[in-house]
Design a protein around this motif. Structure first.
Motif, PDB file in Angstrom:
ATOM      1  N   LYS A  71       0.810  -1.222   0.000  1.00 49.95           N
ATOM      2  CA  LYS A  71       0.000   0.000   0.000  1.00 49.95           C
ATOM      3  C   LYS A  71       0.842   1.271   0.000  1.00 49.95           C
TER       4      LYS A  71
ATOM      5  N   ARG B  98       0.253   4.180  -2.694  1.00 52.38           N
ATOM      6  CA  ARG B  98      -0.209   5.520  -2.303  1.00 52.38           C
ATOM      7  C   ARG B  98       0.626   6.601  -2.996  1.00 52.38           C
TER       8      ARG B  98
ATOM      9  N   ILE C 150      -8.182   2.140  -1.273  1.00 45.74           N
ATOM     10  CA  ILE C 150      -6.946   1.508  -0.812  1.00 45.74           C
ATOM     11  C   ILE C 150      -6.814   1.587   0.708  1.00 45.74           C
ATOM     12  N   GLU C 151      -7.554   2.509   1.325  1.00 48.53           N
ATOM     13  CA  GLU C 151      -7.522   2.639   2.781  1.00 48.53           C
ATOM     14  C   GLU C 151      -8.472   1.668   3.470  1.00 48.53           C
TER      15      GLU C 151
ATOM     16  N   THR D 116      -3.765  -4.342  -1.489  1.00 41.69           N
ATOM     17  CA  THR D 116      -3.069  -3.308  -2.263  1.00 41.69           C
ATOM     18  C   THR D 116      -3.809  -3.085  -3.570  1.00 41.69           C
TER      19      THR D 116
END
Length: 309
Positions: A151, A155, A289-290, A296
């Motif tokens: 991740k 990001r 993605i959070e 991922t």
């Protein structure tokens, strides 16, 4: 008194006439033999061609090999262009395809044409594409379950891209989801799972499915669904296709980097390990993605306007 039998006088021997008679005999015999051979070849050719087409052999070739070819190439948009090229010794069909790109991006101009062939005994010939395709999407799919591109790395990639940009993304889950969990996840983030990954197979192409993988994939209740709801029909189609396979199909399936055991396991469990979305917004990917359900996100392609200010 006995009548004497009167015989005509014996003609003089004519070598030229004899040679002509011998040649005529040879030619006549050769013509008869050649005609018999041609007739035999025609009968054999027609007979073998009919044997190739016996029953629903051509349809089953399309159902099994045509679908397996799509599973072999999940990073390509494929459709059958013509079927079937039948000879006494083989059957073949042609497929046109192009790499999957982010929707709204570059044109692929119809792609290229590929041929899939099986011989008289039903064995598949040498296959195009597959593991040698090496597209950005096939690489992203091969990275599912490897731990690559965590991740924190994704990001950074997402932060550098405009929020309204369309992306081709592979969203991997921290744990496999049921179909209903995947549908709920898609509705929450307005996601459109175009293909669902149904197995954990790190560093190899996993089993994926969508409604176009098999031309006879059923639709749930025969109704058009929201794209977030599509995984319901995906699983139904995968299970229906696996149900028509026989043990003797396994040899051919292995040529497509598949196996009956893997297919039956994936269809029976029906768990989603990841999905492909060809029209994901970068802004939405930053949000999803959070989510704790997400392991991922891998961005395989984006649409980028070079005229963007």
């Amino acid at each position: 008194m006995t009548d004497e039998l009167t015989l005509p006088p014996m003609p003089d021997f004519d070598p030229k006439a004899t040679r002509r008679a011998v040649r005529r005999g040879v030619f006549r015999t050769a013509f008869i033999v050649l005609a018999a051979l041609v007739a035999l070849v025609l009968v054999a050719t027609v007979g073998l061609t009919l044997v190739q087409k016996r029953g629903d052999r051509d349809q089953r070739m399309m159902d099994v090999l045509g679908t397996a070819f799509q599973l072999y190439n999940p990073a390509y948009n494929l459709h059958v262009e013509s079927c079937c090229d039948i000879t006494p010794w083989s059957m073949a069909f042609t497929v046109r395809g192009a790499p999957v790109r982010a929707i709204g991006g570059f044109s692929t101009n119809g792609g290229s044409t590929y041929t899939v062939q099986q011989d008289f005994f039903g064995r598949v010939g040498r296959l195009p594409l597959g593991n040698g395709a090496n597209t950005t999407l096939s690489t992203a799919l091969g990275n599912v379950s490897t731990g690559n591109q965590p991740k924190k790395d994704t990001r950074k990639v997402l932060a550098r891209l405009p929020a309204d940009l369309n992306a081709l993304a592979v969203v991997e889950f921290a744990r496999p989801l049921s179909t209903e969990e995947l549908v709920a996840f898609g509705a929450k983030y307005e996601a459109c799972p175009d293909k669902v990954v149904y197995e954990r197979r790190p560093r190899s192409i996993p089993i994926t499915w969508n409604d176009t993988t098999w031309e006879r994939s059923p639709m749930v209740d025969g109704q058009i669904q929201m794209c977030s709801e599509a995984p319901r029909s995906y699983l139904q189609g995968l299970r229906a296709w696996v149900g028509l396979l026989h043990d003797y199909d396994d040899d051919n399936l292995r040529d497509f980097d598949l196996s009956l055991d893997r297919l039956r396991k994936a269809a029976n469990e029906g768990l989603a390990y990841a999905y492909v979305d060809p029209i994901a917004k970068i802004g939405e990917l930053r949000k999803l993605i959070e989510d704790p359900l997400v392991q991922t996100v891998r961005v395989a392609d984006v649409t980028y306007d070079l005229n963007r200010p």
